[in-house]
Scaffold this motif. Structure first.
Motif, mmCIF file in Angstrom:
data_model
loop_
_atom_site.group_PDB
_atom_site.id
_atom_site.type_symbol
_atom_site.label_atom_id
_atom_site.label_comp_id
_atom_site.label_asym_id
_atom_site.label_seq_id
_atom_site.Cartn_x
_atom_site.Cartn_y
_atom_site.Cartn_z
ATOM 1 N N GLN A 11 0.814 -1.207 0.000
ATOM 2 C CA GLN A 11 0.000 0.000 0.000
ATOM 3 C C GLN A 11 0.853 1.265 0.000
ATOM 4 O OE1 GLN A 11 -2.797 -0.208 3.243
ATOM 5 N NE2 GLN A 11 -4.027 -1.804 2.279
ATOM 6 N N LYS A 12 2.028 1.185 0.579
ATOM 7 C CA LYS A 12 2.906 2.352 0.641
ATOM 8 C C LYS A 12 3.587 2.608 -0.696
ATOM 9 C CE LYS A 12 6.327 4.447 3.705
ATOM 10 N NZ LYS A 12 7.200 4.248 4.883
ATOM 11 N N PHE A 13 4.013 1.528 -1.364
ATOM 12 C CA PHE A 13 4.653 1.631 -2.674
ATOM 13 C C PHE A 13 3.929 0.688 -3.636
ATOM 14 C CE2 PHE A 13 8.052 2.670 0.384
ATOM 15 C CZ PHE A 13 8.355 3.954 -0.058
ATOM 16 N N SER A 14 2.867 1.209 -4.239
ATOM 17 C CA SER A 14 1.988 0.366 -5.050
ATOM 18 C C SER A 14 2.664 -0.142 -6.325
ATOM 19 C CB SER A 14 0.710 1.128 -5.412
ATOM 20 O OG SER A 14 1.010 2.313 -6.120
ATOM 21 N N TYR A 15 3.694 0.580 -6.808
ATOM 22 C CA TYR A 15 4.425 0.133 -7.991
ATOM 23 C C TYR A 15 5.681 -0.664 -7.624
ATOM 24 C CZ TYR A 15 1.782 2.676 -11.577
ATOM 25 O OH TYR A 15 0.807 3.113 -12.447
ATOM 26 N N GLU B 5 19.765 10.638 -17.507
ATOM 27 C CA GLU B 5 18.797 9.540 -17.511
ATOM 28 C C GLU B 5 17.983 9.523 -16.216
ATOM 29 O OE1 GLU B 5 20.973 5.969 -18.215
ATOM 30 O OE2 GLU B 5 21.648 6.570 -20.211
ATOM 31 N N SER B 6 18.657 9.794 -15.085
ATOM 32 C CA SER B 6 17.966 9.789 -13.794
ATOM 33 C C SER B 6 16.909 10.877 -13.716
ATOM 34 C CB SER B 6 18.979 9.971 -12.649
ATOM 35 O OG SER B 6 19.882 8.891 -12.598
ATOM 36 N N PHE B 7 17.266 12.100 -14.157
ATOM 37 C CA PHE B 7 16.301 13.202 -14.123
ATOM 38 C C PHE B 7 15.155 12.974 -15.101
ATOM 39 C CE2 PHE B 7 19.808 15.797 -12.206
ATOM 40 C CZ PHE B 7 19.131 16.080 -11.025
ATOM 41 N N GLN B 8 15.452 12.304 -16.222
ATOM 42 C CA GLN B 8 14.393 11.959 -17.176
ATOM 43 C C GLN B 8 13.367 11.044 -16.521
ATOM 44 O OE1 GLN B 8 13.872 13.023 -20.212
ATOM 45 N NE2 GLN B 8 12.610 11.504 -21.266
ATOM 46 N N ILE B 9 13.836 10.119 -15.686
ATOM 47 C CA ILE B 9 12.947 9.193 -14.975
ATOM 48 C C ILE B 9 12.179 9.923 -13.874
ATOM 49 C CG2 ILE B 9 12.883 7.154 -13.478
ATOM 50 C CD1 ILE B 9 15.371 6.151 -15.049
ATOM 51 N N ILE B 10 12.907 10.716 -13.066
ATOM 52 C CA ILE B 10 12.276 11.437 -11.953
ATOM 53 C C ILE B 10 11.197 12.395 -12.452
ATOM 54 C CG2 ILE B 10 12.688 13.159 -10.143
ATOM 55 C CD1 ILE B 10 15.462 11.852 -9.779
ATOM 56 N N LEU B 11 11.459 13.071 -13.573
ATOM 57 C CA LEU B 11 10.501 14.025 -14.127
ATOM 58 C C LEU B 11 9.440 13.339 -14.989
ATOM 59 C CD1 LEU B 11 13.023 16.859 -15.075
ATOM 60 C CD2 LEU B 11 11.477 16.788 -13.105
ATOM 61 N N GLN B 12 9.450 11.998 -14.981
ATOM 62 C CA GLN B 12 8.459 11.179 -15.683
ATOM 63 C C GLN B 12 8.395 11.496 -17.176
ATOM 64 O OE1 GLN B 12 4.890 11.656 -13.041
ATOM 65 N NE2 GLN B 12 5.200 9.480 -12.666
ATOM 66 N N GLY B 13 9.577 11.676 -17.762
ATOM 67 C CA GLY B 13 9.653 11.867 -19.205
ATOM 68 C C GLY B 13 9.402 10.555 -19.926
ATOM 69 N N THR C 262 3.216 7.803 -20.915
ATOM 70 C CA THR C 262 4.134 6.698 -20.632
ATOM 71 C C THR C 262 5.357 7.222 -19.888
ATOM 72 O OG1 THR C 262 5.459 4.898 -21.594
ATOM 73 C CG2 THR C 262 5.227 6.895 -22.919
ATOM 74 N N TRP C 263 5.793 6.476 -18.892
ATOM 75 C CA TRP C 263 6.956 6.863 -18.099
ATOM 76 C C TRP C 263 7.648 5.598 -17.614
ATOM 77 C CZ3 TRP C 263 1.945 6.905 -16.548
ATOM 78 C CH2 TRP C 263 1.607 6.279 -15.354
ATOM 79 N N SER C 264 8.757 5.766 -16.931
ATOM 80 C CA SER C 264 9.533 4.604 -16.488
ATOM 81 C C SER C 264 9.774 4.660 -14.986
ATOM 82 C CB SER C 264 10.880 4.559 -17.215
ATOM 83 O OG SER C 264 11.601 3.397 -16.855
ATOM 84 N N MET C 265 9.785 3.495 -14.377
ATOM 85 C CA MET C 265 10.073 3.414 -12.942
ATOM 86 C C MET C 265 11.571 3.510 -12.664
ATOM 87 S SD MET C 265 7.352 3.306 -11.133
ATOM 88 C CE MET C 265 8.076 2.812 -9.569
ATOM 89 N N TYR D 4 11.686 -0.627 -16.420
ATOM 90 C CA TYR D 4 10.289 -1.015 -16.193
ATOM 91 C C TYR D 4 9.400 0.163 -16.589
ATOM 92 C CZ TYR D 4 6.219 -3.152 -13.916
ATOM 93 O OH TYR D 4 4.982 -3.713 -13.654
ATOM 94 N N HIS D 5 8.718 0.018 -17.765
ATOM 95 C CA HIS D 5 7.939 1.116 -18.339
ATOM 96 C C HIS D 5 6.440 0.952 -18.095
ATOM 97 C CE1 HIS D 5 11.726 2.056 -19.951
ATOM 98 N NE2 HIS D 5 11.641 1.418 -21.103
#
Length: 293
Positions: free
Chosen positions: A72-76, A199-207, A235-238, A242-243
């Motif tokens: 429940q805390k981290f559903s993904y 790459e990390s900021f692309q993931i964090i910003l849900q690019g 569409t975004w990546s975890m 994992y997309h």
């Protein structure tokens, strides 16, 4: 299948754990050896290997953590934490690289001869230790293992460069090779750090993931006969591998639940082929007003 998958996870975790302790142990030897030989190039490679140890430690930790189910805390699930680990790793490497460059600059102007015999022994040790760790991971199946294996191959090449430089300085009076090697290693570290940060900021910003085409998603979905339009496609990546996709599919007329289930199954299958791991689909009619759109 579940048992087999769990067995592979445990094996992956074990391989990364062995590589981590090999790398960390030798990093400590490198730092001592770099100070003993007065070689800034050895200390630069020690920084590189310390960064790799951090990466291996994070990889090992998340190889264990990834076996935990979502809650429940981290559903993904927990995969996004690997991005946090990458950011911490990047900050450490940037700080260390700046320190190395600052230390190397005076030696470029006034080169100091290092203890080349000690450098040669340390470089040979670097090739052997990193080679053993790479061999351990060479048959790995997981993305974690493959990424770490590639990194270790780069380390081996770095140590080969230090070994060649040490041999040259041992027989010829070219002490400037040592600070030049250290600056090249620091530059290589910074290049990879900034690439990883991007790459990390692309993931964090849900690019949109770099290996996913939104245009291709539309084309593939629209190829399903019952689908007449596509809306609200996100569409975004975890963690870079994992997309996730959220999408609205507009259909021409009211359909039975069983018919919608067939469309959903087909759409998810097609998305899986495009590298989408988790697809959420909402159906709507052509005349329905789509608020988020």
């Amino acid at each position: 299948m579940a048992h087999t998958h769990h067995h592979h996870d445990n094996k992956s975790e074990g391989n990364i754990r062995v590589a981590f302790f090999l790398n960390l142990s030798f990093t400590i030897i490198e730092i001592i050896g770099g100070l003993w030989t007065n070689s800034i190039a050895i200390l630069s490679d020690a920084l590189h290997d310390f960064g790799d140890s951090l990466s291996l430690g994070v990889s090992w930790y998340f190889a264990k953590l990834s076996q935990k189910e979502s809650n429940q805390k981290f559903s993904y699930g927990y995969t996004r934490f690997s991005v946090l680990g990458a950011l911490i790793n990047s900050v450490v490497l940037i700080t260390g690289s700046i320190f190395i460059v600052v230390e190397a600059f005076p030696r470029l102007l006034n080169p100091i001869s290092p203890e080349t015999e000690g450098m040669i022994y340390l470089a040979i040790g670097g090739v052997i230790v990193n080679g053993a760790a790479a061999l351990r991971l060479s048959r790995g199946k997981s993305l974690n293992e493959k990424a770490v294996y590639t990194h270790l191959l780069e380390d081996i090449l770095g140590w080969v460069a230090v070994l060649i430089g040490a041999i040259v300085m041992h027989y010829w009076d070219f002490p400037i090779i040592d600070p030049v090697l250290s600056v090249l290693i620091a530059g290589y570290i910074l290049y990879n750090v900034f690439k990883n940060l991007k790459e990390s900021f692309q993931i964090i910003l849900q690019g949109t993931p770099s290996d996913v085409s939104v245009k291709k998603i539309h084309e593939v979905i629209m190829d399903i006969p019952q689908v007449k339009a596509v809306h609200d496609c996100h569409t975004w990546s975890m963690d870079g591998t994992y997309h996730i996709l959220s999408i609205h599919l507009a259909i021409e007329k009211d359909l039975q639940l069983s018919e919608l289930q067939g469309i959903k199954k087909e759409a998810k299958s097609r998305m899986s082929a495009l590298g989408i791991n988790h697809t959420t689909i909402e159906f709507e009619t052509l005349n329905e007003e789509c608020d988020p759109c």
